[in-house]
Enzyme design. Structure first.
Site, PDB file in Angstrom:
ATOM      1  N   SER A 151      -0.439  13.552  -8.677  1.00 18.11           N
ATOM      2  CA  SER A 151       0.532  14.563  -9.076  1.00 18.11           C
ATOM      3  C   SER A 151       1.613  13.951  -9.967  1.00 18.11           C
ATOM      4  O   SER A 151       1.962  12.773  -9.820  1.00 18.11           O
ATOM      5  CB  SER A 151       1.172  15.181  -7.833  1.00 18.11           C
ATOM      6  OG  SER A 151       2.040  16.223  -8.185  1.00 18.11           O
TER       7      SER A 151
ATOM      8  N   GLN B 282       7.579  15.281  -5.511  1.00 16.04           N
ATOM      9  CA  GLN B 282       6.292  14.892  -6.100  1.00 16.04           C
ATOM     10  C   GLN B 282       5.910  13.469  -5.716  1.00 16.04           C
ATOM     11  O   GLN B 282       4.729  13.169  -5.498  1.00 16.04           O
ATOM     12  CB  GLN B 282       6.345  15.030  -7.619  1.00 16.04           C
ATOM     13  CG  GLN B 282       6.553  16.455  -8.100  1.00 16.04           C
ATOM     14  CD  GLN B 282       5.521  17.424  -7.556  1.00 16.04           C
ATOM     15  OE1 GLN B 282       4.325  17.189  -7.668  1.00 16.04           O
ATOM     16  NE2 GLN B 282       5.972  18.517  -6.962  1.00 16.04           N
TER      17      GLN B 282
ATOM     18  N   HIS C  35       3.742  12.662  -2.541  1.00 15.40           N
ATOM     19  CA  HIS C  35       2.281  12.765  -2.516  1.00 15.40           C
ATOM     20  C   HIS C  35       1.652  11.382  -2.339  1.00 15.40           C
ATOM     21  O   HIS C  35       0.619  11.249  -1.706  1.00 15.40           O
ATOM     22  CB  HIS C  35       1.758  13.403  -3.806  1.00 15.40           C
ATOM     23  CG  HIS C  35       1.906  14.881  -3.846  1.00 15.40           C
ATOM     24  ND1 HIS C  35       1.177  15.717  -3.042  1.00 15.40           N
ATOM     25  CD2 HIS C  35       2.691  15.694  -4.604  1.00 15.40           C
ATOM     26  CE1 HIS C  35       1.503  16.982  -3.293  1.00 15.40           C
ATOM     27  NE2 HIS C  35       2.419  16.989  -4.241  1.00 15.40           N
TER      28      HIS C  35
ATOM     29  N   GLU D 191       1.867  17.101 -15.752  1.00 17.46           N
ATOM     30  CA  GLU D 191       1.340  18.215 -14.964  1.00 17.46           C
ATOM     31  C   GLU D 191       2.440  19.246 -14.711  1.00 17.46           C
ATOM     32  O   GLU D 191       2.258  20.442 -14.930  1.00 17.46           O
ATOM     33  CB  GLU D 191       0.797  17.684 -13.637  1.00 17.46           C
ATOM     34  CG  GLU D 191       0.329  18.771 -12.674  1.00 17.46           C
ATOM     35  CD  GLU D 191       0.041  18.230 -11.290  1.00 17.46           C
ATOM     36  OE1 GLU D 191      -0.645  18.926 -10.522  1.00 17.46           O
ATOM     37  OE2 GLU D 191       0.506  17.118 -10.958  1.00 17.46           O
ATOM     38  N   HIS D 192       3.585  18.795 -14.213  1.00 17.72           N
ATOM     39  CA  HIS D 192       4.743  19.659 -13.969  1.00 17.72           C
ATOM     40  C   HIS D 192       5.896  19.232 -14.880  1.00 17.72           C
ATOM     41  O   HIS D 192       6.147  18.037 -15.033  1.00 17.72           O
ATOM     42  CB  HIS D 192       5.233  19.555 -12.527  1.00 17.72           C
ATOM     43  CG  HIS D 192       4.205  19.867 -11.490  1.00 17.72           C
ATOM     44  ND1 HIS D 192       3.513  18.884 -10.804  1.00 17.72           N
ATOM     45  CD2 HIS D 192       3.752  21.054 -11.004  1.00 17.72           C
ATOM     46  CE1 HIS D 192       2.692  19.444  -9.943  1.00 17.72           C
ATOM     47  NE2 HIS D 192       2.793  20.765 -10.049  1.00 17.72           N
TER      48      HIS D 192
ATOM     49  N   ASP E 289       4.251  25.186  -6.192  1.00 19.40           N
ATOM     50  CA  ASP E 289       3.296  24.573  -5.272  1.00 19.40           C
ATOM     51  C   ASP E 289       2.866  25.534  -4.173  1.00 19.40           C
ATOM     52  O   ASP E 289       1.732  25.474  -3.692  1.00 19.40           O
ATOM     53  CB  ASP E 289       3.905  23.331  -4.625  1.00 19.40           C
ATOM     54  CG  ASP E 289       4.019  22.165  -5.587  1.00 19.40           C
ATOM     55  OD1 ASP E 289       3.305  22.159  -6.603  1.00 19.40           O
ATOM     56  OD2 ASP E 289       4.830  21.253  -5.321  1.00 19.40           O
TER      57      ASP E 289
ATOM     58  N   GLU F 233     -30.176  28.658 -45.855  1.00 13.21           N
ATOM     59  CA  GLU F 233     -30.427  27.632 -44.841  1.00 13.21           C
ATOM     60  C   GLU F 233     -31.918  27.352 -44.646  1.00 13.21           C
ATOM     61  O   GLU F 233     -32.296  26.510 -43.828  1.00 13.21           O
ATOM     62  CB  GLU F 233     -29.802  28.051 -43.507  1.00 13.21           C
ATOM     63  CG  GLU F 233     -28.284  28.121 -43.575  1.00 13.21           C
ATOM     64  CD  GLU F 233     -27.641  28.484 -42.239  1.00 13.21           C
ATOM     65  OE1 GLU F 233     -28.388  28.851 -41.302  1.00 13.21           O
ATOM     66  OE2 GLU F 233     -26.415  28.394 -42.139  1.00 13.21           O
TER      67      GLU F 233
ATOM     68  N   HIS G  64     -35.663  34.148 -39.849  1.00 15.14           N
ATOM     69  CA  HIS G  64     -34.436  34.872 -39.526  1.00 15.14           C
ATOM     70  C   HIS G  64     -34.239  36.028 -40.507  1.00 15.14           C
ATOM     71  O   HIS G  64     -33.952  37.167 -40.115  1.00 15.14           O
ATOM     72  CB  HIS G  64     -33.216  33.936 -39.600  1.00 15.14           C
ATOM     73  CG  HIS G  64     -33.069  33.023 -38.428  1.00 15.14           C
ATOM     74  ND1 HIS G  64     -33.961  32.039 -38.138  1.00 15.14           N
ATOM     75  CD2 HIS G  64     -32.096  32.963 -37.470  1.00 15.14           C
ATOM     76  CE1 HIS G  64     -33.571  31.378 -37.059  1.00 15.14           C
ATOM     77  NE2 HIS G  64     -32.429  31.929 -36.629  1.00 15.14           N
TER      78      HIS G  64
END
Length: 479
Positions: A288, A310, A313, A377-378, A411, A465, A470
């Protein structure tokens, strides 16, 4: 320049007014889940189970291979070898009675909170859910319509359609998903809420939850009660790489899924990376992270609490960026005071020393530049005008503005999922949402008039092409 003061023993102090490239690169490298570092305990465990001290990546390779080839027998064997729990095929799945019993025994006040959070998350996810879009009309006369997949009503947003062409981009929910819920050091009913509810809003038919066979995982009453409250009846007592492999490859005890989401330790992250392509995954998640940008208007005690939330963690990265020396000093003092009061104080101190920093910058512009480069992340902005700063920052998994919006709201309860990209991947990845459980596909329909209006362009480009078949598949239809 990194300070060597007494405060730096708790968290490094960095003067980045000239350049912080090396500091940020060093932190980002530490936070990278490369899978080539093994702890003493992990070395001992892998040596005992595999006969040699394998790196985590090698452990995951072997576990996933065994589960793919041997199925349930391998899942049960690794449950016993790695978690010390002996289960059978019949006891691997949590009985419905156990889920109901846990739900009946939960604290009513806690159950009320779970219900309110569920409703709040569901409202937000409903609001951001992709809706089908239809574009109609011939060349140069295209109109757009949105088809609500919930109400089933066709809403014309650009006038009446013209004949000839109808093209729809539709969003269909995945049939079956697997959700990893951690359970090593703590119980996480919040992860159940932040993963299951978005999947349900998307319309997923089947949701399978896996959690380690521990008192914090599949034997945790609150986690089980949360699953029951949300209507999840498929919960398995298995964690780690063996859980991910079982979900990806399937076995007679756990049917395979289409996508695996949810946080976990390094072994879970490495296993998700390994099975990607067999199934989809949400992300390859690491520890985190939070960056706080603050000025003299911010309260040091608030900022210290946000950093510690944080860091606890463990591992967890906590970085403060400011151009105020006074604020940096006061936050350092608050960190030392508050960390002494935490239950996980020693682990939090380790995180602050290894993955934290108090960074002094020249001004707001450099703060935004460094944050964008780190891509956290945050991101929490506590300045006089946080909205002005967020407009200058592109890269963050989730942003929180102002003194009354701690990251912990995201969270646990705000509405967006807390499953977010880490390791700098938010430069290209998004956080989990209901849209993560939708598969997009197009539906195209032309009538003869519509075909005649576009045929020449298709034939000309196909001929260029060298794909004459096609071109022929078009020309044969309009003469």
């Amino acid at each position: 320049m990194i300070s060597t003061t007494d405060q730096a023993e708790l968290i490094p102090r960095v003067d980045a007014r000239d350049d912080a490239t090396d500091v940020l690169a060093g932190l980002r490298e530490k936070l990278s889940p490369r899978g080539d570092v093994v702890s003493p305990r992990g070395r001992e465990l892998t040596a005992r189970v595999f006969g040699e001290p394998l790196a985590p990546s090698a452990v995951v390779d072997r576990i996933c291979r065994d589960v793919r080839e041997l199925g349930t027998a391998a899942v049960l064997r690794y449950n016993q070898a790695l978690d010390g729990v002996e289960l059978t095929r019949e006891t691997l799945r949590v009985p419905a009675d156990d889920l109901a019993k846990a739900h009946a025994g939960i604290d009513p006040a806690l159950l009320d909170s779970i219900r309110r959070i569920r409703d709040r998350v569901a409202r937000f996810q409903e609001g951001i859910r992709h809706r089908d879009v239809t574009v109609s009309g011939g060349p140069g006369v295209l109109t757009q319509k949105r088809l609500s997949s919930i109400a089933g009503a066709l809403l014309d947003s650009a006038g009446s359609s013209s004949p000839g062409v109808t093209m729809t981009q539709r969003y269909l929910p995945l049939r079956r998903v697997g959700i990893c819920v951690p359970g090593g050091a703590a119980a996480y009913p919040s992860t159940v809420l932040m993963t299951v509810v978005p999947a349900q809003v998307a319309g997923v038919d089947e949701i399978a939850v896996v959690a380690p066979p521990t008192r914090f995982g599949a034997y945790n009453e609150v986690m089980l009660a949360t699953c029951h409250e949300l209507g999840v009846r498929e919960v398995y007592r298995v964690g780690g790489a063996q859980a991910v492999a079982a979900l990806a490859y399937g076995c007679d005890a756990i049917p395979a899924v289409d996508k695996i989401v949810g946080p976990g330790n390094l072994f879970v992250a490495l296993a998700k990376k390994l099975v990607y392509g067999v199934v989809d995954i949400d992300s390859f998640a690491g520890p985190s992270e939070v960056i706080v940008i603050a000025d003299d208007t911010a309260r040091p005690d608030y900022i210290a609490a946000d950093l510690l939330s944080q860091a606890e963690h463990s591992p967890g990265s906590a970085i403060l960026i400011s151009w105020s020396v006074t604020l940096l000093d006061r936050v350092a003092a608050e960190l030392a005071r508050q960390v002494a009061e935490l239950e996980r104080g020693e682990l939090t101190r380790d995180s602050l020393r290894e993955f934290g920093a108090l960074i002094r910058v020249r001004d707001e512009a450099q703060a935004c530049e460094l944050t964008d480069r780190f891509a956290p992340e945050h991101l929490h902005i506590q300045t006089a005008d946080p909205r002005a700063l967020i407009g200058r920052i592109r890269n963050s998994g989730a942003a929180f503005l102002g003194p009354h919006t701690p990251v912990a709201l995201g969270d646990y309860a705000a509405g967006p999922s807390h499953v977010l990209p880490t390791g700098g991947t938010c430069t290209w990845a998004s956080g989990l949402s209901c849209n993560s459980f939708l598969r997009s596909g197009s539906v195209t329909e032309f009538d003869a008039l519509g075909l005649s209006q576009i045929a020449a362009d298709v034939e000309r480009l196909a001929a260029q092409e060298g794909l004459t078949a096609h071109a022929r598949s078009v020309s044969i239809r309009h003469g």
